[in-house]
Design a protein around this motif. Sequence first.
Motif, PDB file in Angstrom:
ATOM      1  N   VAL A 130       0.855  -1.188   0.000  1.00 10.04           N
ATOM      2  CA  VAL A 130       0.000   0.000   0.000  1.00 10.04           C
ATOM      3  C   VAL A 130       0.892   1.238   0.000  1.00 10.04           C
ATOM      4  O   VAL A 130       1.812   1.351   0.801  1.00 10.04           O
ATOM      5  CB  VAL A 130      -0.908   0.006   1.251  1.00 10.04           C
ATOM      6  CG1 VAL A 130      -1.718   1.285   1.328  1.00 10.04           C
ATOM      7  CG2 VAL A 130      -1.807  -1.222   1.260  1.00 10.04           C
ATOM      8  N   THR A 131       0.618   2.169  -0.911  1.00  7.00           N
ATOM      9  CA  THR A 131       1.404   3.400  -0.967  1.00  7.00           C
ATOM     10  C   THR A 131       1.125   4.232   0.276  1.00  7.00           C
ATOM     11  O   THR A 131      -0.018   4.615   0.543  1.00  7.00           O
ATOM     12  CB  THR A 131       1.081   4.215  -2.232  1.00  7.00           C
ATOM     13  OG1 THR A 131       1.365   3.416  -3.376  1.00  7.00           O
ATOM     14  CG2 THR A 131       1.899   5.502  -2.276  1.00  7.00           C
ATOM     15  N   LYS A 132       2.181   4.513   1.053  1.00 11.01           N
ATOM     16  CA  LYS A 132       2.060   5.309   2.268  1.00 11.01           C
ATOM     17  C   LYS A 132       2.682   6.688   2.096  1.00 11.01           C
ATOM     18  O   LYS A 132       2.232   7.651   2.694  1.00 11.01           O
ATOM     19  CB  LYS A 132       2.728   4.592   3.451  1.00 11.01           C
ATOM     20  CG  LYS A 132       2.057   3.292   3.828  1.00 11.01           C
ATOM     21  CD  LYS A 132       0.655   3.524   4.367  1.00 11.01           C
ATOM     22  CE  LYS A 132       0.004   2.243   4.818  1.00 11.01           C
ATOM     23  NZ  LYS A 132      -1.239   2.467   5.530  1.00 11.01           N
ATOM     24  N   ILE A 133       3.747   6.775   1.314  1.00  7.56           N
ATOM     25  CA  ILE A 133       4.379   8.061   1.011  1.00  7.56           C
ATOM     26  C   ILE A 133       4.298   8.254  -0.489  1.00  7.56           C
ATOM     27  O   ILE A 133       4.994   7.583  -1.259  1.00  7.56           O
ATOM     28  CB  ILE A 133       5.864   8.103   1.462  1.00  7.56           C
ATOM     29  CG1 ILE A 133       6.029   7.675   2.914  1.00  7.56           C
ATOM     30  CG2 ILE A 133       6.456   9.481   1.189  1.00  7.56           C
ATOM     31  CD1 ILE A 133       5.345   8.554   3.929  1.00  7.56           C
ATOM     32  N   ASP A 134       3.415   9.155  -0.916  1.00  5.41           N
ATOM     33  CA  ASP A 134       3.280   9.505  -2.331  1.00  5.41           C
ATOM     34  C   ASP A 134       4.051  10.808  -2.520  1.00  5.41           C
ATOM     35  O   ASP A 134       3.592  11.870  -2.095  1.00  5.41           O
ATOM     36  CB  ASP A 134       1.805   9.677  -2.678  1.00  5.41           C
ATOM     37  CG  ASP A 134       1.581  10.131  -4.110  1.00  5.41           C
ATOM     38  OD1 ASP A 134       2.548  10.423  -4.835  1.00  5.41           O
ATOM     39  OD2 ASP A 134       0.396  10.204  -4.499  1.00  5.41           O
ATOM     40  N   VAL A 135       5.240  10.714  -3.119  1.00  9.54           N
ATOM     41  CA  VAL A 135       6.104  11.902  -3.196  1.00  9.54           C
ATOM     42  C   VAL A 135       5.467  13.035  -3.992  1.00  9.54           C
ATOM     43  O   VAL A 135       5.741  14.198  -3.723  1.00  9.54           O
ATOM     44  CB  VAL A 135       7.509  11.560  -3.740  1.00  9.54           C
ATOM     45  CG1 VAL A 135       8.254  10.665  -2.774  1.00  9.54           C
ATOM     46  CG2 VAL A 135       7.458  10.954  -5.122  1.00  9.54           C
ATOM     47  N   SER A 136       4.579  12.712  -4.924  1.00 10.39           N
ATOM     48  CA  SER A 136       3.934  13.781  -5.702  1.00 10.39           C
ATOM     49  C   SER A 136       2.968  14.597  -4.846  1.00 10.39           C
ATOM     50  O   SER A 136       2.607  15.710  -5.206  1.00 10.39           O
ATOM     51  CB  SER A 136       3.204  13.199  -6.911  1.00 10.39           C
ATOM     52  OG  SER A 136       2.099  12.419  -6.509  1.00 10.39           O
ATOM     53  N   ALA A 137       2.556  14.052  -3.698  1.00 15.85           N
ATOM     54  CA  ALA A 137       1.644  14.771  -2.799  1.00 15.85           C
ATOM     55  C   ALA A 137       2.388  15.633  -1.781  1.00 15.85           C
ATOM     56  O   ALA A 137       1.767  16.429  -1.069  1.00 15.85           O
ATOM     57  CB  ALA A 137       0.743  13.782  -2.067  1.00 15.85           C
ATOM     58  N   LEU A 138       3.717  15.487  -1.701  1.00 17.46           N
ATOM     59  CA  LEU A 138       4.507  16.305  -0.779  1.00 17.46           C
ATOM     60  C   LEU A 138       4.689  17.708  -1.352  1.00 17.46           C
ATOM     61  O   LEU A 138       4.638  17.901  -2.572  1.00 17.46           O
ATOM     62  CB  LEU A 138       5.869  15.654  -0.519  1.00 17.46           C
ATOM     63  CG  LEU A 138       5.832  14.302   0.203  1.00 17.46           C
ATOM     64  CD1 LEU A 138       7.234  13.699   0.286  1.00 17.46           C
ATOM     65  CD2 LEU A 138       5.217  14.432   1.586  1.00 17.46           C
ATOM     66  N   ALA A 139       4.917  18.662  -0.484  1.00 11.47           N
ATOM     67  CA  ALA A 139       5.068  20.062  -0.906  1.00 11.47           C
ATOM     68  C   ALA A 139       6.244  20.222  -1.866  1.00 11.47           C
ATOM     69  O   ALA A 139       7.288  19.590  -1.712  1.00 11.47           O
ATOM     70  CB  ALA A 139       5.261  20.951   0.313  1.00 11.47           C
TER      71      ALA A 139
END
Length: 135
Positions: A33-42
């Motif tokens: 399961v994706t927990k850290i989606d880098v595209s959603a980070l600032a």
Amino acid sequence: MADAVTSTTISDGTHKAVIQLTNLSDGTGESAVTKIDVSALAAREDGTACNGVLIEKVSHSIIGFTQVQLLFDATTDTIALGLAQDSNGHMDFSEFGGLQNTSGSGKTGDINLTTIGASSNDSYVIVLELIKKYG
């Protein structure tokens, strides 16, 4: 029913992010399961999007679960870190710049999570301190 999970962003600055992950299992478990989606980070101040992270520090408490695996997402995920059954602790990888993403083809920069051996009432709390990468 499904496991009760949360992903909470504690901080998301230009250079670092801190994310808290929790799970109270009903025995279902989680699989890549994706927990850290880098595209959603600032993004950086100039608008450059985050495209990856280094794992600088990990604090965790695992109750039950045979293992909880943090995975670097790719065509074939690569294990970043395995957290042992009934363990808790703090790991600091800052001395050498953090755990590098060692994935091969299809690398996305995201971090996934898999639980192994889930039973009802197993749980985890994981806090990840991440160094953000751009461009």
